[in-house]
Write an enzyme that holds these catalytic residues in place. Structure first.
Site, PDB file in Angstrom:
ATOM      1  CB  ILE A 143      -0.989   0.006   1.191  1.00  0.00           C
ATOM      2  CG1 ILE A 143      -0.264  -0.158   2.526  1.00  0.00           C
ATOM      3  CG2 ILE A 143      -2.021  -1.082   1.030  1.00  0.00           C
ATOM      4  CD1 ILE A 143      -1.211  -0.146   3.720  1.00  0.00           C
ATOM      5  CG  ASP A 144       0.034   4.246  -2.807  1.00  0.00           C
ATOM      6  OD1 ASP A 144       0.706   3.401  -3.429  1.00  0.00           O
ATOM      7  OD2 ASP A 144      -0.977   4.790  -3.273  1.00  0.00           O
TER       8      ASP A 144
END
Length: 343
Positions: A143-144
Protein backbone atom coordinates in the site's frame (compact mmCIF):
# COMPACT_ATOMS: atom_id res chain seq x y z
CA UNK A 1 33.66 -18.84 3.59
CA UNK A 2 31.30 -21.57 2.32
CA UNK A 3 27.69 -21.09 3.34
CA UNK A 4 26.16 -24.00 5.30
CA UNK A 5 23.54 -25.97 3.38
CA UNK A 6 20.84 -28.53 3.88
CA UNK A 7 20.11 -31.22 1.31
CA UNK A 8 16.84 -32.34 -0.22
CA UNK A 9 16.62 -35.58 -2.21
CA UNK A 10 13.91 -36.77 -4.58
CA UNK A 11 13.63 -39.93 -6.68
CA UNK A 12 11.87 -39.52 -10.02
CA UNK A 13 8.87 -41.78 -10.56
CA UNK A 14 8.04 -43.26 -14.01
CA UNK A 15 5.40 -40.54 -14.51
CA UNK A 16 8.08 -37.84 -14.03
CA UNK A 17 10.17 -39.02 -16.98
CA UNK A 18 10.69 -36.28 -19.55
CA UNK A 19 9.58 -33.40 -17.35
CA UNK A 20 11.79 -30.31 -17.15
CA UNK A 21 14.13 -30.57 -14.21
CA UNK A 22 13.04 -27.25 -12.65
CA UNK A 23 9.35 -28.17 -13.06
CA UNK A 24 9.88 -31.59 -11.45
CA UNK A 25 11.79 -30.15 -8.50
CA UNK A 26 9.28 -27.33 -7.96
CA UNK A 27 6.49 -29.91 -7.69
CA UNK A 28 8.56 -32.11 -5.36
CA UNK A 29 9.95 -29.35 -3.13
CA UNK A 30 6.91 -27.55 -1.74
CA UNK A 31 9.05 -25.09 0.21
CA UNK A 32 10.96 -23.70 -2.79
CA UNK A 33 9.71 -21.70 -5.76
CA UNK A 34 10.49 -22.68 -9.33
CA UNK A 35 12.54 -19.52 -9.85
CA UNK A 36 14.56 -20.30 -6.72
CA UNK A 37 15.20 -23.87 -7.92
CA UNK A 38 16.16 -22.65 -11.38
CA UNK A 39 18.78 -20.40 -9.78
CA UNK A 40 20.09 -23.30 -7.70
CA UNK A 41 20.36 -25.50 -10.80
CA UNK A 42 22.31 -22.81 -12.65
CA UNK A 43 24.59 -22.45 -9.61
CA UNK A 44 25.45 -26.16 -9.72
CA UNK A 45 23.60 -26.98 -6.51
CA UNK A 46 21.56 -29.83 -8.05
CA UNK A 47 22.91 -33.30 -8.82
CA UNK A 48 21.50 -36.41 -10.50
CA UNK A 49 22.92 -39.59 -9.01
CA UNK A 50 25.89 -37.55 -7.82
CA UNK A 51 26.54 -35.71 -11.10
CA UNK A 52 25.86 -31.96 -11.29
CA UNK A 53 22.95 -30.86 -13.46
CA UNK A 54 23.12 -27.20 -14.57
CA UNK A 55 20.39 -27.12 -17.21
CA UNK A 56 16.90 -26.31 -15.81
CA UNK A 57 15.32 -27.69 -19.02
CA UNK A 58 17.08 -31.07 -18.82
CA UNK A 59 14.52 -33.91 -19.04
CA UNK A 60 14.08 -35.89 -15.85
CA UNK A 61 15.14 -39.56 -15.87
CA UNK A 62 12.80 -42.04 -14.20
CA UNK A 63 14.37 -43.77 -11.22
CA UNK A 64 17.16 -41.21 -10.89
CA UNK A 65 17.81 -39.56 -7.53
CA UNK A 66 18.09 -35.78 -7.58
CA UNK A 67 19.71 -33.90 -4.69
CA UNK A 68 19.37 -30.17 -4.05
CA UNK A 69 21.91 -28.41 -1.83
CA UNK A 70 20.01 -25.42 -0.41
CA UNK A 71 22.29 -22.78 1.14
CA UNK A 72 21.18 -21.14 4.36
CA UNK A 73 19.77 -17.67 3.62
CA UNK A 74 22.16 -14.74 3.50
CA UNK A 75 21.48 -11.62 5.51
CA UNK A 76 19.18 -9.09 3.86
CA UNK A 77 20.70 -5.87 2.53
CA UNK A 78 18.34 -3.46 4.38
CA UNK A 79 19.31 -2.94 8.01
CA UNK A 80 16.96 -4.10 10.78
CA UNK A 81 15.55 -1.11 12.66
CA UNK A 82 13.69 -1.07 15.97
CA UNK A 83 10.51 0.60 14.73
CA UNK A 84 7.26 -0.01 16.63
CA UNK A 85 4.69 -2.06 14.73
CA UNK A 86 0.94 -2.39 15.28
CA UNK A 87 0.75 -6.18 14.94
CA UNK A 88 -2.74 -7.57 14.31
CA UNK A 89 -1.66 -11.21 13.98
CA UNK A 90 1.52 -13.25 13.94
CA UNK A 91 2.52 -16.89 13.81
CA UNK A 92 5.57 -18.78 12.60
CA UNK A 93 4.56 -18.33 8.96
CA UNK A 94 3.27 -14.79 8.53
CA UNK A 95 2.62 -11.44 10.17
CA UNK A 96 -0.25 -8.97 9.68
CA UNK A 97 0.28 -5.33 10.62
CA UNK A 98 -1.67 -2.07 10.60
CA UNK A 99 0.66 0.26 8.66
CA UNK A 100 0.74 3.94 9.62
CA UNK A 101 0.84 6.82 7.18
CA UNK A 102 4.36 7.92 6.24
CA UNK A 103 5.91 4.44 6.32
CA UNK A 104 7.04 3.12 2.94
CA UNK A 105 6.85 -0.64 2.46
CA UNK A 106 10.22 -1.08 0.69
CA UNK A 107 13.45 0.96 0.77
CA UNK A 108 13.52 3.20 -2.30
CA UNK A 109 14.92 6.58 -3.38
CA UNK A 110 13.72 9.04 -0.76
CA UNK A 111 12.92 6.23 1.71
CA UNK A 112 16.20 4.42 2.32
CA UNK A 113 15.29 3.42 5.86
CA UNK A 114 12.41 3.60 8.30
CA UNK A 115 10.43 1.28 6.02
CA UNK A 116 8.22 -1.66 6.85
CA UNK A 117 10.95 -4.02 5.62
CA UNK A 118 13.45 -2.46 8.05
CA UNK A 119 10.95 -2.81 10.88
CA UNK A 120 10.08 -6.43 10.03
CA UNK A 121 13.75 -7.43 9.79
CA UNK A 122 14.17 -6.29 13.39
CA UNK A 123 10.86 -7.62 14.68
CA UNK A 124 11.30 -11.05 13.03
CA UNK A 125 14.99 -11.61 13.77
CA UNK A 126 15.71 -15.34 13.95
CA UNK A 127 12.28 -16.21 12.53
CA UNK A 128 12.83 -15.71 8.78
CA UNK A 129 13.57 -18.97 6.96
CA UNK A 130 14.65 -17.23 3.76
CA UNK A 131 12.64 -15.99 0.79
CA UNK A 132 14.46 -16.81 -2.43
CA UNK A 133 17.61 -17.57 -0.45
CA UNK A 134 17.65 -14.24 1.37
CA UNK A 135 16.72 -13.70 5.02
CA UNK A 136 13.92 -11.23 4.45
CA UNK A 137 10.16 -10.85 4.88
CA UNK A 138 8.10 -11.84 1.86
CA UNK A 139 6.13 -8.78 0.69
CA UNK A 140 3.30 -9.98 -1.55
CA UNK A 141 1.33 -6.72 -1.78
CA UNK A 142 1.90 -3.08 -1.02
CA UNK A 143 0.00 0.00 0.00
CA UNK A 144 1.26 3.49 -0.72
CA UNK A 145 3.54 5.24 1.75
CA UNK A 146 0.81 7.68 2.78
CA UNK A 147 -1.98 5.09 2.83
CA UNK A 148 -2.77 3.41 6.14
CA UNK A 149 -4.13 0.00 7.03
CA UNK A 150 -3.82 -3.78 6.93
CA UNK A 151 -0.91 -5.50 5.21
CA UNK A 152 0.37 -9.10 5.39
CA UNK A 153 3.97 -10.32 4.98
CA UNK A 154 5.37 -13.85 4.84
CA UNK A 155 8.06 -15.13 7.19
CA UNK A 156 8.68 -18.44 5.39
CA UNK A 157 8.95 -19.47 1.77
CA UNK A 158 5.86 -21.77 1.87
CA UNK A 159 3.79 -18.87 3.22
CA UNK A 160 5.27 -16.55 0.58
CA UNK A 161 4.41 -18.97 -2.22
CA UNK A 162 0.90 -19.51 -0.87
CA UNK A 163 0.13 -15.82 -0.36
CA UNK A 164 1.52 -14.97 -3.80
CA UNK A 165 -0.82 -17.54 -5.34
CA UNK A 166 -3.82 -16.13 -3.45
CA UNK A 167 -3.09 -12.61 -4.65
CA UNK A 168 -2.44 -13.84 -8.18
CA UNK A 169 -5.85 -15.53 -8.37
CA UNK A 170 -7.54 -12.66 -6.47
CA UNK A 171 -8.69 -15.01 -3.68
CA UNK A 172 -8.29 -12.21 -1.14
CA UNK A 173 -10.87 -9.97 0.50
CA UNK A 174 -9.65 -6.37 0.40
CA UNK A 175 -11.79 -3.41 1.40
CA UNK A 176 -10.60 0.19 1.56
CA UNK A 177 -12.24 3.32 2.92
CA UNK A 178 -11.76 6.52 0.96
CA UNK A 179 -12.96 10.10 1.36
CA UNK A 180 -13.70 11.57 -2.05
CA UNK A 181 -14.29 15.05 -3.39
CA UNK A 182 -17.90 14.92 -4.46
CA UNK A 183 -19.80 11.63 -4.43
CA UNK A 184 -19.77 8.91 -7.11
CA UNK A 185 -22.74 8.77 -9.46
CA UNK A 186 -24.29 6.24 -9.35
CA UNK A 187 -23.77 5.78 -5.64
CA UNK A 188 -22.43 2.26 -6.14
CA UNK A 189 -20.95 0.43 -9.07
CA UNK A 190 -17.83 -0.98 -10.67
CA UNK A 191 -14.91 0.71 -12.41
CA UNK A 192 -13.43 -1.71 -14.94
CA UNK A 193 -10.59 0.17 -16.64
CA UNK A 194 -7.11 -0.97 -17.66
CA UNK A 195 -4.21 0.92 -16.07
CA UNK A 196 -0.70 1.69 -17.30
CA UNK A 197 2.09 4.17 -16.72
CA UNK A 198 1.16 7.64 -17.88
CA UNK A 199 2.95 8.67 -21.08
CA UNK A 200 3.09 12.24 -19.76
CA UNK A 201 4.48 11.40 -16.31
CA UNK A 202 6.11 8.03 -15.65
CA UNK A 203 5.54 8.42 -11.90
CA UNK A 204 1.77 8.38 -12.44
CA UNK A 205 -0.66 5.70 -13.53
CA UNK A 206 -3.42 6.40 -16.03
CA UNK A 207 -6.51 4.77 -17.50
CA UNK A 208 -5.74 3.14 -20.86
CA UNK A 209 -7.93 4.44 -23.67
CA UNK A 210 -7.45 1.47 -26.02
CA UNK A 211 -6.98 -1.70 -23.94
CA UNK A 212 -8.02 -3.80 -26.94
CA UNK A 213 -4.58 -3.01 -28.38
CA UNK A 214 -3.00 -4.92 -25.52
CA UNK A 215 -1.89 -1.92 -23.46
CA UNK A 216 -2.11 -1.76 -19.69
CA UNK A 217 -3.26 -4.25 -17.08
CA UNK A 218 -6.82 -5.20 -16.25
CA UNK A 219 -8.05 -3.41 -13.10
CA UNK A 220 -11.44 -3.70 -11.38
CA UNK A 221 -12.70 -1.69 -8.40
CA UNK A 222 -16.14 -2.19 -6.85
CA UNK A 223 -17.30 0.88 -4.91
CA UNK A 224 -20.19 1.76 -2.60
CA UNK A 225 -21.01 5.16 -1.11
CA UNK A 226 -21.45 4.84 2.66
CA UNK A 227 -22.10 8.49 3.59
CA UNK A 228 -22.23 11.91 1.93
CA UNK A 229 -21.32 15.33 3.30
CA UNK A 230 -22.53 18.84 2.51
CA UNK A 231 -23.73 20.23 -0.79
CA UNK A 232 -21.62 21.78 -3.53
CA UNK A 233 -24.07 23.23 -6.06
CA UNK A 234 -27.08 25.45 -5.41
CA UNK A 235 -30.39 23.87 -6.33
CA UNK A 236 -28.94 20.35 -6.48
CA UNK A 237 -28.29 17.50 -4.12
CA UNK A 238 -24.69 17.03 -5.26
CA UNK A 239 -22.62 16.31 -2.14
CA UNK A 240 -19.37 18.10 -1.38
CA UNK A 241 -17.65 14.87 -0.29
CA UNK A 242 -18.34 11.23 0.47
CA UNK A 243 -17.09 8.25 2.44
CA UNK A 244 -16.73 5.41 -0.08
CA UNK A 245 -15.92 1.74 0.40
CA UNK A 246 -13.76 0.31 -2.38
CA UNK A 247 -13.30 -3.42 -2.81
CA UNK A 248 -10.50 -4.61 -5.05
CA UNK A 249 -10.91 -7.41 -7.54
CA UNK A 250 -7.39 -6.70 -8.79
CA UNK A 251 -4.51 -4.90 -7.09
CA UNK A 252 -2.72 -2.51 -9.45
CA UNK A 253 -0.48 0.39 -8.50
CA UNK A 254 -2.57 3.40 -7.35
CA UNK A 255 -5.70 1.55 -8.56
CA UNK A 256 -8.28 3.14 -6.25
CA UNK A 257 -6.79 6.62 -6.58
CA UNK A 258 -6.82 6.47 -10.40
CA UNK A 259 -10.24 4.82 -10.71
CA UNK A 260 -11.92 7.27 -8.33
CA UNK A 261 -10.36 10.24 -10.13
CA UNK A 262 -11.45 8.73 -13.46
CA UNK A 263 -15.13 8.80 -12.44
CA UNK A 264 -14.83 12.40 -11.26
CA UNK A 265 -14.40 11.87 -7.51
CA UNK A 266 -10.67 12.02 -6.67
CA UNK A 267 -9.59 11.36 -3.12
CA UNK A 268 -9.44 14.29 -0.72
CA UNK A 269 -5.81 15.34 -0.24
CA UNK A 270 -4.45 13.26 -3.13
CA UNK A 271 -1.31 15.15 -4.24
CA UNK A 272 -1.06 13.28 -7.56
CA UNK A 273 -4.54 12.50 -8.89
CA UNK A 274 -6.62 15.24 -7.23
CA UNK A 275 -6.93 18.34 -9.37
CA UNK A 276 -6.77 20.46 -6.24
CA UNK A 277 -7.07 19.92 -2.53
CA UNK A 278 -10.18 20.44 -0.47
CA UNK A 279 -13.85 20.36 -1.39
CA UNK A 280 -16.34 22.80 -2.90
CA UNK A 281 -19.12 23.71 -0.46
CA UNK A 282 -22.05 26.07 -0.20
CA UNK A 283 -23.68 27.43 2.92
CA UNK A 284 -22.20 29.49 5.70
CA UNK A 285 -21.16 29.32 9.33
CA UNK A 286 -18.55 27.53 11.42
CA UNK A 287 -19.55 24.08 10.14
CA UNK A 288 -18.83 25.11 6.58
CA UNK A 289 -15.50 26.67 7.51
CA UNK A 290 -14.41 23.70 9.63
CA UNK A 291 -15.25 21.15 6.95
CA UNK A 292 -13.69 23.19 4.15
CA UNK A 293 -10.50 23.83 6.15
CA UNK A 294 -10.16 20.20 7.24
CA UNK A 295 -10.42 18.93 3.67
CA UNK A 296 -8.12 21.59 2.28
CA UNK A 297 -5.46 20.94 4.93
CA UNK A 298 -5.58 17.13 4.78
CA UNK A 299 -1.94 16.22 4.10
CA UNK A 300 -2.31 12.93 2.20
CA UNK A 301 -4.71 10.90 0.11
CA UNK A 302 -7.63 9.99 2.37
CA UNK A 303 -7.34 6.23 1.90
CA UNK A 304 -7.26 3.41 4.44
CA UNK A 305 -6.93 -0.37 3.92
CA UNK A 306 -9.67 -1.37 6.34
CA UNK A 307 -10.17 -5.12 5.74
CA UNK A 308 -7.94 -7.99 4.65
CA UNK A 309 -9.25 -11.56 4.56
CA UNK A 310 -7.66 -14.74 3.22
CA UNK A 311 -7.10 -18.45 3.83
CA UNK A 312 -3.87 -19.04 5.74
CA UNK A 313 -1.56 -20.56 3.09
CA UNK A 314 -0.11 -23.15 5.51
CA UNK A 315 -2.68 -23.87 8.23
CA UNK A 316 -5.69 -23.30 5.89
CA UNK A 317 -7.43 -21.31 8.63
CA UNK A 318 -9.82 -18.58 7.46
CA UNK A 319 -8.42 -15.23 8.62
CA UNK A 320 -9.99 -11.77 8.46
CA UNK A 321 -8.55 -8.55 9.89
CA UNK A 322 -10.00 -5.08 10.31
CA UNK A 323 -8.06 -1.93 11.09
CA UNK A 324 -9.99 1.05 12.52
CA UNK A 325 -9.81 4.38 10.76
CA UNK A 326 -6.71 6.35 11.73
CA UNK A 327 -7.21 9.47 13.79
CA UNK A 328 -6.57 11.91 10.95
CA UNK A 329 -9.29 10.37 8.74
CA UNK A 330 -11.71 10.14 11.67
CA UNK A 331 -11.15 13.84 12.38
CA UNK A 332 -11.64 14.69 8.70
CA UNK A 333 -14.95 12.82 8.55
CA UNK A 334 -16.13 14.46 11.79
CA UNK A 335 -15.42 17.89 10.29
CA UNK A 336 -17.15 17.02 7.00
CA UNK A 337 -20.24 15.90 8.90
CA UNK A 338 -20.62 19.50 10.07
CA UNK A 339 -20.91 20.81 6.52
CA UNK A 340 -24.31 22.41 5.82
CA UNK A 341 -26.70 20.12 3.93
CA UNK A 342 -28.50 23.02 2.25
CA UNK A 343 -27.84 26.63 1.30
Amino acid sequence: MTRPTHRLTFTAAPDDAGKRLDVFLAAAADDLSRSRLKALILDGAVTMDGTAETNPKKPVVAGATYAVAVPEPVAATPEPQDIPLDVLFEDEHLIVINKPSGMAVHPAPGSHDGTLVNALLFHCQGQLSGIGGVERPGIVHRIDKLTTGVLVAAKTEPAHLGLSALFSTHDIERAYLAVTRGAPRPSHGTVDEHLARSSADRKKMAVVKNPEAGFGRHAVTHYKTLETFGIREKGTNFPSAALVECRLETGRTHQIRVHMAHIGTPLVGDPVYGRHKGVSVLGSGPGRDAGFDAARAFPRQALHAAVLGFIHPVTKEALRFEAPLPEDMSDLIAALRRLPKKV
